[in-house]
Design a protein around this motif. Structure first.
Motif: not given
Length: 288
Positions: A247-276
């Motif tokens: 990878c050229d860069v490792l990116t994260r989706i900042p979490m503000t609640g109790h969960a430390s991460s999203l599941n794979a499908a939701n995380a990918t959707a969030a990053i794709l939406y940001e790209a769009t």
């Protein structure tokens, strides 16, 4: 699909004979499905997409004795013109193949599985792709393919020991997008990196962006407007060391609640939406 005007004799399947048992293997036996190079297409939307695609249509399965809708009649004619062999199948057998507990579907298609060839992926200057590292869930693969399609992505790659994008569960989760969005299954990350290197040699400077909860850059701080390959790791163990190194860069989706991460499908959707979003914003500014 090339039209075929030759009349085809309708065959009948009313018992759990060898033909039915073969179709059953396409549902649940990945090895036999891939060896045969065929899959079952279920549902109105996926069937419509299959007819509009360049997939090879091998057979159209028709529930015997049912009153057909105009859609079913038109679809049967179109499938036969495309070369599909028609079968009249007993309703109880069609219900099994359609994996429906309430009633039998009007139609199912048997279609060829596309070649696992990276040349199937379009390579525009702003290409947007997703690589899934050893995805374990067919449903997650289907959901991600659907998101890639919905947000204007150009293709999906699976690497390593992965669930099958042509598993019926994946096809259903994609609501047909798996038929229209090029998806390539590869055994090794090296094949992907060689493809990326070839694109870079051609002047398409693809960046590889990995998704990781321990990433060093927030997703909105990463420039996703250029050609980008987003890498999503396995649902349980994340990205492999080989992918992280690539990878050229490792990116994260900042979490503000109790969960430390999203599941794979939701995380990918969030990053794709940001790209769009970034691409839309950049495009809007360039027209002002």
């Amino acid at each position: 699909m090339s039209p075929d005007s030759r009349p085809r004799r309708t065959k009948a399947v009313s018992t759990r004979n060898a033909t039915f048992q073969y179709w059953e293997t396409l549902l649940g036996n990945r090895t036999k499905r891939n060896r045969a190079g065929e899959m079952i297409v279920q549902g109105v939307r996926p069937i419509n997409f299959a007819l509009a695609s360049d997939l090879s249509l091998r057979a159209v399965l028709i529930t015997h004795g049912s009153t057909r809708s105009s859609w079913a009649s038109e679809t049967i004619e179109a499938a036969e013109r495309a070369g599909a062999v028609p079968y009249l199948v007993a309703p109880e057998l069609m219900a099994e193949l359609g994996e429906k507990s309430d009633d039998a579907p009007e139609l199912l298609l048997i279609a060829g599985i596309p070649a696992d060839d990276l040349s199937r992926l379009p390579t525009p200057a702003d290409g947007l792709y997703v690589a899934l590292d050893r995805p374990a869930s067919p449903g997650n693969i289907g959901s991600i393919v659907r998101t890639v399609d919905a947000l204007g992505g150009h293709g999906v790659i699976t690497t390593g020991h992965a669930a099958d994008p042509y598993d019926p569960q994946a096809l259903r989760a994609s609501t047909g997008s798996a038929i229209m969005t090029p998806t390539v299954r590869l055994s090794s990350i090296r094949q992907v990196l060689d493809w990326v290197a070839q694109l870079r040699d051609q002047g398409i400077n693809v960046q590889i962006v990995g998704t990781d909860e321990a990433g060093t850059a927030d997703v909105w701080d990463v420039d996703l407007t250029g050609p980008t390959l987003i890498v999503t790791g396995n649902e349980h163990s994340g990205m492999s060391a080989a992918w992280k190194e690539a990878c050229d860069v490792l990116t994260r989706i900042p979490m503000t609640g109790h969960a430390s991460s999203l599941n794979a499908a939701n995380a990918t959707a969030a990053i794709l939406y940001e790209a769009t979003r970034q691409r839309h914003t950049t495009g809007s500014r360039s027209t002002e």
